[in-house]
Design an enzyme around this catalytic site. Structure first.
Site, PDB file in Angstrom:
ATOM      1  N   LEU A 193       6.516  28.379  36.722  1.00 54.37           N
ATOM      2  CA  LEU A 193       5.368  27.643  36.222  1.00 54.37           C
ATOM      3  C   LEU A 193       4.678  28.407  35.083  1.00 54.37           C
ATOM      4  O   LEU A 193       4.380  29.587  35.218  1.00 54.37           O
ATOM      5  CB  LEU A 193       4.374  27.422  37.375  1.00 54.37           C
ATOM      6  CG  LEU A 193       3.297  26.376  37.107  1.00 54.37           C
ATOM      7  CD1 LEU A 193       3.900  25.007  36.930  1.00 54.37           C
ATOM      8  CD2 LEU A 193       2.285  26.385  38.236  1.00 54.37           C
ATOM      9  N   ASP A 194       4.422  27.745  33.984  1.00 55.90           N
ATOM     10  CA  ASP A 194       3.715  28.318  32.824  1.00 55.90           C
ATOM     11  C   ASP A 194       4.481  29.456  32.163  1.00 55.90           C
ATOM     12  O   ASP A 194       3.910  30.226  31.388  1.00 55.90           O
ATOM     13  CB  ASP A 194       2.306  28.836  33.212  1.00 55.90           C
ATOM     14  CG  ASP A 194       1.415  27.757  33.774  1.00 55.90           C
ATOM     15  OD1 ASP A 194       1.711  26.572  33.554  1.00 55.90           O
ATOM     16  OD2 ASP A 194       0.413  28.105  34.426  1.00 55.90           O
TER      17      ASP A 194
END
Lengths: 289, 289, 289, 289
Positions: free
Chosen positions: A232-233
Site C-alpha cells: 500500500l502506498d
C-alpha cells in the site's frame, strides 16, 4: 500535453539488458519497415551492465499492413535480445475504467479533459462503491456501475467488477477510490492501475494525511500518482506536486488545496500513461515527458 | 546537475534536414567506432520536412585514438548529409570568461558552483568595466582584468578584451555586465555568449525592469538566460524562472528577489551549455535536460 | 526580503489567550507612545477560545527614550493579559552563531547574504566539528572555532561551545551541522536554534534521505528548515521547498539538487527569524511574511 | 481557500490617508460594537504619508441588528477620516455573472468550484456571444443568455446585457470572453469585472499570445487575472502564475498548458474577490491572502 490523434502514429516501448548496438538494432529495424521517427527517447540505468529503456514514436504509411509486419518483426527481434516490448497504435484508443467513491474532484477533472479531447482515451465505465456520483457520470453518457463493498462482500464485489470489465478495459484509474484492492485483483492489471494518494509520498503514508499535515504544520501540501502494487502506498511513483500553504489553513482548507493538487497530478499521470510515456523499473518509473 | 568528470566520455551534437534513416546512420556510425551510448536525445521540428537535432553522450575505450578516428569519420559522414555537428570531450574542459560590472550575485554563484565542482569548467579570467570586484575574484586565484568602457573607448575596450581572450576562451557569460556588446564582438562568439536578463522576457524588455514591475504591480518576478544576438534581449532563450512576490515588496525588495532568481537561472543555463545540452534553431533553443 | 536598517524601527511580537479587545489594547498602547505603525499582522487559532498572535512593526521618534518607556509599559500591560511578548529594535542587530561540519553550501549562502546586506545580522563566530572550512570563514573576518566532537567528548564539546558563545550569541543556525545536540544544550536556546533538514519532512526522517529518495523514485526533492527541539526532525517547521527531479538523476545528482533547495530554504527561514516574523505555537510556526 | 459560510461573519475593507491612530480607531469602533475579530490585515504604501488599507473579518452576535448599527457607525466615522469603506456579510452571497465565448475551460472550473462550494457565490446567469455552451450551463440550472455581438450590434448587445443584469449582479467574470467591453459598460462595474488574460502580463499583450510565445521560444507559459479598465490588458493584476514548457511543445500544446494555468489563476482571483480579500490602489492590487 494535448495530442491530435494521428492515424498513422505508433509508439514502441521496449527495455532489455544493456549490450552494444541496441539503439542501432531498433533504429535499423524501424528504417527497414519505413517507419518515420517522430520522437526517440532513451534511458539507461547503467551503460555497461544496466537496463536500457527506449520509447519511439513513429509514423507508418499504409498503416494497417505495415503495423502488422512490424509487430511480427518485433516478436522475432525481441527474442534474440530478451526484450520486453509493447507496441501501441494511436488510432486505437486505450480503454480506461475509473473507480471512484464519493469525492468527485478527480473524476470530474478526468471527464472534463476527456470531453475536451486533452486525453484521447475511451471511458467504457465508471465503477463506484457509492451511488452518489451516478448522475454526474451518466450526464457524460458513460455507464455507471454501483458495486457496494463491505468487509464481507469485498471478494464478491471485486469479482463483479472484474466481470464487468472483462475484455473492455485496458487500465484502471482510482480517482479517490477509498477501498483497498486485493493482490489477486491487482495481479490482473499489473502496472495498469493508477492511484492518487493525497500526500507527498512517502510523507503521510496511510490514513488521514491532511489531519496529520495540519498537526505537523507543514508549509507545502502534496499529492502523488503511482501504480498500485500489493504494498500500500509503495508502488512506482509517476508524478508528484505540491502547493504552498500557511498557518492560516485549517484542516478543511488543506483538504481543498489538496483537491486542487490531486486532480492536476492524477490527470498528468493518466495523460502520460495513455500516451505510453511511462515505463516501470522495479519500484520506479521512467517518464519520457 | 552535477557530473563527475568521465575521461572516456564524449558528447556529439548534430542537426540536419530531416530524411529517413538519420538516427540509424548516427547510431550505426557510433557502433562501428565501439562507442558505448550513455544518453541519446532527439528532437525534430517536423518529422517530414523539418530539422532533426540529436545529442548523444557516449564512452569510448582507448579514448585518444578512438576519438580522433571518430572525428574524422564524422567529418566524412556529415558532408553526405549536410550536417552541422560538434563533438566534445569531457576530459577537455571548456574555458569560460565571465564579464561582470558591479553586482556580484551572479558572479559569486558561478564561482561557488565552479569551486564546488558542480560545473566542470575552466575560468581563465573575469573581465569587468569596474574595479570593484577584483578582490572577490582574485581570492579564487582567477585573473581579473579591469577594462573601463565609455562611449568613446568602447571600440578600443572590446578590442582589448578580444585580445586578452584570444585562444583562451570558448564561451562568455555576461553575469550582469551592464554594457551592450557590438555586433562585431558578438560575431566572434556566435551562440557562445550567455546573458542574464533581469525580467521574464519578453516582459520588461530594456532598462529598469524592476521599477517597471513595481509600477505594473506584477505578482511574479522573473529572470531569463539567453544567448546574445544583435537584437538586444531577443536572443534564443535558454532558461527562465520566476519567484512569487506581493503588494508588500518595494522596488528594492523586488530587486533582491530578482537577484535570487537571476543567479539560479543563469547558473542552470551555464551548466547546460557546459554539458553540451543546448542547441539553437533560429531564435529558439532545444535543451536536452 | 531585503530590509534597509531603520534606526527608529521596532518590532513587537506578542501572543495571549483570546479575549475581546486585544487588538484595541495593543494599538491604543502604541498610539499613546506615539508609535507610527508600519505593518500590523495578526493570527488566531480560534477567535473564541484560542491563542492570538500579533506582530507590529512601528517607528518611534526620539527612539532611545521612547523605546525604554514602551518596554516598561509593555511589562505592565502584559501582566494584566498574561501576554508573552518580545520587543526588538532594528538598530540592534541580532547575533547569529553558525554551526557547520564539512558541507559548505548553506554556510556560504548565509555569508554571501550577510555580506550583501540581505540579512542584517552580526555573525560573531562560526563553530565547526571539522577544521575544513576555517579558511573560507576567516576570509570574511569571522572568528572560526574548531571544536571536535566524538561520542566521548560530546558533553565537553558542547560545554566549550556554550562558553565561547556566552553573552555573544542570540540564536544559532545549524548549517548542515552533523551532530545531534543534547537536550541541555537545546534548552539554552529555546526556539532559537534553526536546523536545515535535507528532505521534505516528514518524508525521509533520519539518515541518508537522498539515498532513500533515489530508492523510492520520488519526483521532487525537498528541504525543511525548522527550530530544533529534543525530538529529532520534529521541531516547528519554518519553511519548506522542493525542486523537480526525474529518472535521470543519480543519488549524487539528487544531492546536488538538494544542496540548491537547502540553501534557499535555510536562508529564507533565517531571514524571517532575524526580522522577527516567526512565532511558535506548540510544534508549529506562524510566519508573518 | 474553502470557507464554510458563517452567518455571523462580516468583512470590513477600508482605506484612507495615513494619519496616527487609524488602527486604534477601527479596532476600538469594532470593540464598541462587540465585534469579535477573526482576522486583521493591514498594508500601507508609506507609514508617513501614504495610503493605509485594512481588512477585518469579524463575528457579530445578534447579527441583523448589530450589523445595521455597525454600518451606521461606519458611515459616521468614515466621514471624519475621509475613508473609503465597504462592509460585506457572508450570509449574503455575492452575485456573479459569467461572460464566456466558446472556450469552456474557465467556465467549467468556476461552475465546478461553485457546485463543490469551494466558492460561496450565487451565479444568476451566464452570458455568451455564442450559443455553444448553453447546454453545459443549463445542466447546472443556471440561466444562459445568448447575446450575439458584431461591430454593428455591439452597443445594443451591451445595453441588453446591462438590462438583463440590472439589480441581479454584483460583479462580472470574463471567463475567456473574446469581446472588448466599452468604457461605458466598464464604468458600471468599476473594479468589479475580472478578466483572465492568456499570458504572463505584460508579456504578450494583445492578440495571439500563444503563437507569439511559440515564436519567441519561452520556457514558461503564464496567465494573468486582472480587473478590467479602459486600457486593454492594463488593469490591476490580481493573480498570475506560470507552467514550465519546453522545445517539444507545439503552439497547440502551449494552448493546452495555457488552459490549465488560466483556469487556476482565474479561479484563485475570483475566490479572493468573493472573500473580499482584494483592494485596488491605482493600477495595483493589495491581496490579503
Amino acid at each position: 500535453m494535448h495530442k491530435k490523434m494521428n492515424k498513422n502514429r505508433a509508439n514502441l516501448l521496449l527495455s532489455c539488458q544493456e549490450k552494444p548496438g541496441i539503439i542501432s538494432t531498433v533504429s535499423n529495424f524501424l528504417l527497414e519497415h519505413k517507419a518515420n521517427i517522430v520522437q526517440f527517447d532513451q534511458h539507461t540505468t547503467d551503460p555497461q551492465s544496466g537496463t536500457i529503456f527506449i520509447r519511439v514514436a513513429f509514423d507508418l504509411e499504409d498503416f494497417a499492413s505495415s503495423f502488422m509486419k512490424l509487430e511480427q518483426g518485433l516478436a522475432l527481434i525481441s527474442q534474440g535480445h530478451a526484450m520486453n516490448w509493447r507496441l501501441s497504435n494511436e488510432n486505437k484508443k486505450k480503454r480506461m475504467a475509473i473507480f471512484v467513491s464519493r469525492a468527485d474532484h478527480c473524476l470530474m477533472e478526468l471527464l472534463w479533459r476527456w470531453k475536451s479531447e486533452e486525453i484521447l482515451v475511451d471511458i467504457p465505465m465508471v465503477i463506484s462503491n457509492h451511488p452518489l456520483l451516478r448522475e454526474a457520470v451518466e450526464a457524460y453518457d458513460i455507464p455507471f456501475y454501483h458495486i457496494p463493498v463491505s468487509a464481507e462482500t469485498k471478494e464478491e464485489a471485486e469479482r463483479r467488477a472484474l466481470e464487468i470489465m472483462k475484455n473492455k478495459v485496458d487500465f484502471i484509474v482510482l480517482a479517490r477510490y477509498m477501498q483497498i484492492l486485493s493482490p489477486d485483483f491487482i495481479s490482473r492489471y499489473p502496472n495498469r492501475i493508477i492511484n492518487i494518494h493525497h500526500s507527498f509520498l512517502p510523507a503521510f503514508i496511510g490514513a488521514n494525511p491532511y489531519e496529520r499535515a495540519f498537526e505537523r504544520g507543514v508549509k507545502l501540501i502534496g499529492a502523488t500518482a503511482h501504480y498500485v502494487t500489493n504494498d500500500l502506498d509503495e508502488g512506482p511513483i509517476i508524478q508528484q506536486d505540491v502547493l504552498r500553504v500557511n498557518h492560516r489553513y485549517t484542516t478543511e482548507e488543506l483538504k481543498v488545496a489538496g483537491r486542487h493538487v490531486e486532480r492536476i497530478v492524477l490527470a498528468e499521470a493518466v495523460s502520460w500513461h495513455i500516451e505510453d510515456k511511462v515505463l516501470t523499473h522495479g519500484n520506479k518509473t521512467i517518464v519520457f515527458t
